[in-house]
Motif scaffolding. Structure first.
Motif, PDB file in Angstrom:
ATOM      1  N   VAL A  40     -11.131  -0.628  -2.527  1.00 58.53           N
ATOM      2  CA  VAL A  40     -10.725  -0.494  -1.073  1.00 58.53           C
ATOM      3  C   VAL A  40      -9.270  -0.255  -1.016  1.00 58.53           C
ATOM      4  N   SER A  41      -8.926   0.659  -0.065  1.00 59.44           N
ATOM      5  CA  SER A  41      -7.362   0.754   0.481  1.00 59.44           C
ATOM      6  C   SER A  41      -7.082  -0.321   1.312  1.00 59.44           C
ATOM      7  N   ALA A  42      -5.972  -0.382   1.805  1.00 58.39           N
ATOM      8  CA  ALA A  42      -5.254  -1.128   2.696  1.00 58.39           C
ATOM      9  C   ALA A  42      -5.936  -0.744   4.326  1.00 58.39           C
ATOM     10  N   LYS A  46      -1.197  -0.003   7.314  1.00 60.12           N
ATOM     11  CA  LYS A  46      -0.906  -1.139   6.614  1.00 60.12           C
ATOM     12  C   LYS A  46       0.408  -0.709   5.682  1.00 60.12           C
ATOM     13  N   THR A  47       0.073   0.218   4.917  1.00 59.18           N
ATOM     14  CA  THR A  47       0.779   0.609   3.734  1.00 59.18           C
ATOM     15  C   THR A  47       2.003   0.990   4.227  1.00 59.18           C
ATOM     16  N   ASN A  48       2.200   1.937   5.257  1.00 57.95           N
ATOM     17  CA  ASN A  48       3.306   2.620   6.114  1.00 57.95           C
ATOM     18  C   ASN A  48       4.073   1.447   6.665  1.00 57.95           C
ATOM     19  N   GLY A  73      -1.460  -4.929   0.827  1.00 56.53           N
ATOM     20  CA  GLY A  73      -2.338  -4.407   1.976  1.00 56.53           C
ATOM     21  C   GLY A  73      -3.824  -4.548   1.422  1.00 56.53           C
ATOM     22  N   GLU A  74      -3.928  -4.070   0.032  1.00 56.34           N
ATOM     23  CA  GLU A  74      -5.080  -3.967  -0.527  1.00 56.34           C
ATOM     24  C   GLU A  74      -5.594  -5.384  -1.042  1.00 56.34           C
ATOM     25  N   ASN A  75      -4.998  -6.390  -1.068  1.00 58.59           N
ATOM     26  CA  ASN A  75      -5.528  -7.716  -1.443  1.00 58.59           C
ATOM     27  C   ASN A  75      -6.174  -8.205  -0.267  1.00 58.59           C
ATOM     28  N   GLY A 150       1.256   5.085  -6.582  1.00 56.56           N
ATOM     29  CA  GLY A 150       1.778   6.424  -5.782  1.00 56.56           C
ATOM     30  C   GLY A 150       0.832   6.304  -4.475  1.00 56.56           C
ATOM     31  N   ARG A 151       1.360   6.884  -3.351  1.00 54.06           N
ATOM     32  CA  ARG A 151       0.763   6.955  -2.253  1.00 54.06           C
ATOM     33  C   ARG A 151      -0.632   7.678  -2.578  1.00 54.06           C
ATOM     34  N   GLY A 152      -1.684   7.193  -1.764  1.00 58.87           N
ATOM     35  CA  GLY A 152      -3.035   7.781  -1.961  1.00 58.87           C
ATOM     36  C   GLY A 152      -3.617   7.335  -3.319  1.00 58.87           C
TER      37      GLY A 152
HETATM   38  N1  ASP Z   1      -2.812   2.200   0.681  1.00 58.10           N
HETATM   39  C1  ASP Z   1      -2.175   3.003  -0.160  1.00 58.10           C
HETATM   40  C2  ASP Z   1      -1.689   4.239   0.594  1.00 58.10           C
HETATM   41  O1  ASP Z   1      -1.733   4.379   1.753  1.00 58.10           O
HETATM   42  C3  ASP Z   1      -3.007   3.484  -1.322  1.00 58.10           C
HETATM   43  C4  ASP Z   1      -4.103   4.259  -0.599  1.00 58.10           C
HETATM   44  O2  ASP Z   1      -4.572   4.072   0.408  1.00 58.10           O
HETATM   45  O3  ASP Z   1      -4.810   5.099  -1.475  1.00 58.10           O
HETATM   46  O4  ASP Z   1      -1.178   4.979   0.192  1.00 58.10           O
END
Ligand code: ASP
Ligand code: MG
Length: 411
Positions: A40-42, A46-48, A73-75, A150-152
């Motif tokens: 899962v992502s956040a 959230k990450t921003n 966020g991912e936790n 890294g983002r993503g």
């Molecule tokens: N939450 C992180 C981001 O926004 C990682 C991801 O979603 O892939 O970059």
């Protein structure tokens, strides 16, 4: 039991309700007989927000603490997803990166995965656990500190797990229903592709098609992980989405699979530099040291021992590039009469493995652009890609013209 990796991006876990919907998809795959690894992502945004908090607190922040904060966020989503699955009577538990442990190098905020031991999670599957929910995007360094990819980066987490566990497939659930021939916001004729080769996807991802993190595609290609990109908002059947796969799984390929663009480019020309051995190194060395990602390069023809050197770069790196060039000039390492920057350019590219066997793709591309009166400033090619730099105001027009000329709306 065969293993399936299912990755849910930020929009697919943006609310408790969406986490619930995602869990139902997971439950369906469990019913289909899979042991499932969910990544899962956040929650979206959230990450921003977390990055913003770090920036506000500390201007020159400690990258290790940046990672400690932005990985959190991912936790949350991993724990919530595990709870939701348990509510559905599916044996599930969450893992944070360090618990796996997903081992990375120490390059904080863009760490590389080094190893994913499988024994811990496999033992749990052996004891009847059905779903391992993994917090994406995060790992642990040799110094025992939390890292992020890294983002993503959750895409990369998902592919890495699929490779490590020999998963049958890695399904990436997102807010679009697949990979398109081009951005549907630019032309309504854009068509969803059923299949795309790893190499094509890699080019499209690095050229700005934002569906998948580029590194995840590199990893999938290296380990031949079959990737499927599909929407978490639609009811998907077996053939939903886009399969990113080996070239051999694509029966017949057209010359061009897709058109990509990158809007925020700049072009720099160093006028009248000495044309001598070592001049390219003297220019591009300092640019690399300054962290400038040079993309296209042209050296013009030389007259009386002097030449013009042109290169493209992301527009937000222009100031850094100018500074590096002026510093090199002051030191006497290079000598140019003038540095001319053009900040109103964009790059448009056509990509396709079919180019290897179809002749005349470049000619057809240039004809289509000329028919629209679009001037080409720089051209670069590779085996499966042709890119041109043009005035930004023609970018949409160029994408539409190329989509038309290569008949990408037709399957
Ligand atoms: N939450 C992180 C981001 O926004 C990682 C991801 O979603 O892939 O970059
Ligand atoms: Mg993403």
């Amino acid at each position: 039991m065969p293993i399936l990796v299912m990755k849910f991006g930020g929009t697919s876990v943006a609310t408790l309700d969406r986490i619930h919907r995602a869990s139902k998809r997971v439950a369906r795959e469990v019913a289909n007989g899979y042991d499932v690894i969910v990544v899962v992502s956040a929650m979206s945004g959230k990450t921003n927000e977390l990055v913003g908090w770090v920036d506000e607190t500390s201007k020159f922040y400690d990258a290790r603490e940046y990672d400690a904060v932005v990985s959190s966020g991912e936790n949350v989503t991993a724990g919530l997803m595990a709870l939701r699955l348990q509510e559905m009577d599916i044996p599930a538990r969450s893992w944070q990166g360090w618990q796996v442990p997903l081992k990375t190098n120490s390059a904080h905020s863009s760490a590389r995965i080094e190893e994913i031991p499988t024994d811990n999670i496999m033992a749990k599957f052996g004891q009847g656990m059905k779903v391992a929910v993994i917090a994406g995007f995060q790992g642990i360094s040799p110094e025992n500190r939390i890292t992020t990819l890294g983002r993503g980066g959750s895409d990369t987490t998902a592919v890495a797990f699929a490779a490590a566990f020999g998963a049958e497939r890695c399904d990436i659930y997102t807010d679009v229903d697949g990979v398109y021939t081009t951005d549907p916001r630019i032309t309504s004729k854009a068509r969803k592709l059923d299949k795309i080769a790893f190499e094509e996807m890699l080019e499209l991802a690095s050229l700005g098609a934002k569906v998948l993190q580029t590194r995840s595609v590199e990893l999938a290609m290296r380990f031949k992980v079959r990737l499927r990109v599909l929407s978490s908002f639609e009811d998907n059947n077996e053939s939903a989405g886009t399969l990113v796969c080996d070239e051999e799984d694509i029966v017949e390929s057209k010359a061009v699979a897709g058109v990509a663009y990158s809007r925020d480019e700049a072009k720099v020309t160093l006028i009248s530099v000495a044309d001598r051995p070592g001049i390219a190194a003297a220019i591009f060395g300092p640019l690399a040291e300054a962290g400038v990602n040079v993309d296209m390069i042209v050296q013009n023809i030389s007259e009386e021992g002097r030449t013009d050197m042109t290169f493209s770069l992301p527009v937000d790196q222009l100031a850094r590039a100018e500074k590096a060039m002026n510093a090199a000039k002051e030191k006497g390492a290079i000598n140019f009469h003038e540095l001319v920057a053009d900040t109103d350019v964009a790059k448009v590219s056509v990509v396709g493995i079919g180019m290897r066997s179809h002749a005349g793709v470049a000619a057809q591309m240039f004809r289509a652009l000329s028919a629209e009166g679009i001037n080409i400033k720089v051209i670069t090619t590779s085996e499966i890609k042709i890119s041109v730099l043009i005035d930004r105001k023609y970018m949409e027009l160029a994408v539409q013209a190329l989509h038309d000329t290569f008949e990408l709306e037709k399957a």
